[in-house]
Design an enzyme around this catalytic site. Structure first.
Site, PDB file in Angstrom:
ATOM      1  N   LYS A 180      -6.751  -3.621  15.408  1.00  0.00           N
ATOM      2  CA  LYS A 180      -6.953  -4.147  14.056  1.00  0.00           C
ATOM      3  C   LYS A 180      -7.704  -5.467  14.109  1.00  0.00           C
ATOM      4  O   LYS A 180      -7.296  -6.390  14.798  1.00  0.00           O
ATOM      5  CB  LYS A 180      -5.599  -4.352  13.371  1.00  0.00           C
ATOM      6  CG  LYS A 180      -4.799  -3.054  13.218  1.00  0.00           C
ATOM      7  CD  LYS A 180      -3.417  -3.319  12.674  1.00  0.00           C
ATOM      8  CE  LYS A 180      -2.554  -4.074  13.651  1.00  0.00           C
ATOM      9  NZ  LYS A 180      -1.145  -4.207  13.230  1.00  0.00           N
ATOM     10  N   THR A 212      -0.122 -12.753   3.024  1.00  0.00           N
ATOM     11  CA  THR A 212      -0.454 -11.726   4.027  1.00  0.00           C
ATOM     12  C   THR A 212       0.739 -11.352   4.905  1.00  0.00           C
ATOM     13  O   THR A 212       0.584 -10.596   5.856  1.00  0.00           O
ATOM     14  CB  THR A 212      -1.580 -12.245   4.947  1.00  0.00           C
ATOM     15  OG1 THR A 212      -1.136 -13.488   5.523  1.00  0.00           O
ATOM     16  CG2 THR A 212      -2.867 -12.477   4.180  1.00  0.00           C
ATOM     17  N   GLY A 214       3.454  -9.536   6.555  1.00  0.00           N
ATOM     18  CA  GLY A 214       3.817  -8.116   6.646  1.00  0.00           C
ATOM     19  C   GLY A 214       2.645  -7.146   6.559  1.00  0.00           C
ATOM     20  O   GLY A 214       2.847  -5.943   6.446  1.00  0.00           O
ATOM     21  N   THR A 215       1.418  -7.677   6.661  1.00  0.00           N
ATOM     22  CA  THR A 215       0.247  -6.790   6.548  1.00  0.00           C
ATOM     23  C   THR A 215       0.245  -5.728   7.656  1.00  0.00           C
ATOM     24  O   THR A 215      -0.030  -4.546   7.407  1.00  0.00           O
ATOM     25  CB  THR A 215      -1.062  -7.608   6.612  1.00  0.00           C
ATOM     26  OG1 THR A 215      -1.003  -8.631   5.615  1.00  0.00           O
ATOM     27  CG2 THR A 215      -2.276  -6.747   6.345  1.00  0.00           C
ATOM     28  N   GLY A 216       0.565  -6.145   8.882  1.00  0.00           N
ATOM     29  CA  GLY A 216       0.548  -5.213  10.017  1.00  0.00           C
ATOM     30  C   GLY A 216       1.615  -4.135   9.873  1.00  0.00           C
ATOM     31  O   GLY A 216       1.365  -2.949  10.124  1.00  0.00           O
ATOM     32  N   CYS A 217       2.825  -4.562   9.463  1.00  0.00           N
ATOM     33  CA  CYS A 217       3.928  -3.604   9.247  1.00  0.00           C
ATOM     34  C   CYS A 217       3.503  -2.582   8.201  1.00  0.00           C
ATOM     35  O   CYS A 217       3.736  -1.377   8.342  1.00  0.00           O
ATOM     36  CB  CYS A 217       5.174  -4.308   8.709  1.00  0.00           C
ATOM     37  SG  CYS A 217       5.804  -5.626   9.747  1.00  0.00           S
TER      38      CYS A 217
HETATM   39  O1  PXL Z   1       4.784  -8.535  11.366  1.00  0.00           O
HETATM   40  C1  PXL Z   1       5.578  -8.407  12.493  1.00  0.00           C
HETATM   41  C2  PXL Z   1       7.031  -8.316  12.154  1.00  0.00           C
HETATM   42  C3  PXL Z   1       7.699  -7.137  12.325  1.00  0.00           C
HETATM   43  N1  PXL Z   1       9.012  -6.984  12.060  1.00  0.00           N
HETATM   44  C4  PXL Z   1       9.733  -8.011  11.608  1.00  0.00           C
HETATM   45  C5  PXL Z   1       9.127  -9.238  11.404  1.00  0.00           C
HETATM   46  C6  PXL Z   1       7.737  -9.408  11.679  1.00  0.00           C
HETATM   47  C7  PXL Z   1       7.086 -10.693  11.469  1.00  0.00           C
HETATM   48  O2  PXL Z   1       7.641 -11.676  11.096  1.00  0.00           O
HETATM   49  O3  PXL Z   1       9.852 -10.245  10.949  1.00  0.00           O
HETATM   50  C8  PXL Z   1      11.177  -7.828  11.323  1.00  0.00           C
END
Ligand code: PXL
Length: 270
Positions: A180, A212, A214-217
């Site tokens: 990404k 932004t 949590g964008t990756g999650c």
């Molecule tokens: O974005 C990665 C991530 C994944 N999972 C949890 C997070 C984070 C980033 O803070 O807290 C639980």
């Protein structure tokens, strides 16, 4: 007539502030028409300003949560986020191996928070590569994670460097890799997909927003949701990027907390 849900299981950490982790995953599944299931690997104490503390759940709990859900409900796709520890990774791998129907597994290779909190030690990264990568349909590192996973000294920047990183990660065991580019410079977020032995580039406009978190999650969950509904990997990536772009745009209009706010996952409803 009786209907079946498309189901997606997230195996990830809890973010009590709701922007990332399990909470982001479940909202994404719901927004994209899937029924969300969850196994919680860790409970983080966090808000929009950062991660304060992490409590990793023990392997027995993972085992028990997973077994309860998977012994009862058919699973169409799996998303793995924050795993928590080396032990957790080994447990998750053994549970995935016994899952009926071989649903696609999307592994978001979360190594830390964007605020710099380290989620996985080096040995755990090796175990992730050896045990989890071969079980996945796709792994989704960002640029700094791609550097670590590919064993590169510098964060890849050019097209050639990013494709090389994807190839090295693939050689280390992952059948398909999405690197990404959101952390890169430029007006577009360009992601490099290595799938079925060839590269394709997936580009979307970079949204100018402070929110932004949590964008990756969200992206990896959206890919899993589209795959649960039958898309192949490139189709799922294309559609997931459209969803994330819209959620980033909608989230930009809000302010929540004192730090980096979330995307608006349910922008299509309200
Ligand atoms: O974005 C990665 C991530 C994944 N999972 C949890 C997070 C984070 C980033 O803070 O807290 C639980």
């Amino acid at each position: 007539m009786v209907q079946s849900y498309s189901t997606v299981l997230t195996i990830a950490g809890s973010d009590g502030s709701g922007g990332a982790g399990i909470q982001a995953d479940l909202k994404t599944f719901a927004a994209l028409g899937c029924y969300g299931l969850s196994v919680i690997t860790a409970v983080t104490s966090q808000n929009t300003t950062g991660v304060k503390e992490i409590m990793v759940l023990d392997p027995h709990s993972l085992f028990s949560q997973f077994r309860a859900v998977a012994s009862d409900i058919a699973i169409d796709a799996v998303k793995i986020g924050m795993t928590g520890s080396e032990e957790s990774i080994k447990t998750i791998a053994s549970l995935i191996r016994e899952l009926p129907g071989n649903p696609p597994v999307i592994l978001d290779t979360v190594l830390g928070s964007s605020g710099g909190k380290v989620f996985l030690k080096e040995k755990a990264i090796t175990v992730m590569r050896e045990e989890l990568f071969p079980l996945t349909a796709l792994v989704t590192p960002n640029l700094p994670e791609a550097a670590v996973l590919a064993g590169l000294e510098n964060i890849p920047g050019s097209i050639e460097e990013i494709e090389e990183a994807a190839a090295l990660i693939s050689v280390s065991g992952a059948p398909a890799v999405l690197v990404k580019g959101g952390h890169g410079t430029g007006t577009h977020s360009s992601d490099c997909l290595l799938w079925n032995g060839s590269f394709s580039w997936h580009s979307s406009e970079k949204v100018d927003t402070p929110n932004t978190h949590g964008t990756g999650c969200t992206l990896s969950s959206a890919i899993a949701a589209h795959m649960a509904k039958g898309c192949d990997c490139p189709q799922a990536v294309t559609q997931a990027k459209v969803y994330v772009t819209e959620a980033l745009k909608a989230g930009g209009a809000y302010r929540l907390g004192h730090g980096i706010g979330p995307l608006h996952h349910l922008f299509s409803l309200w």
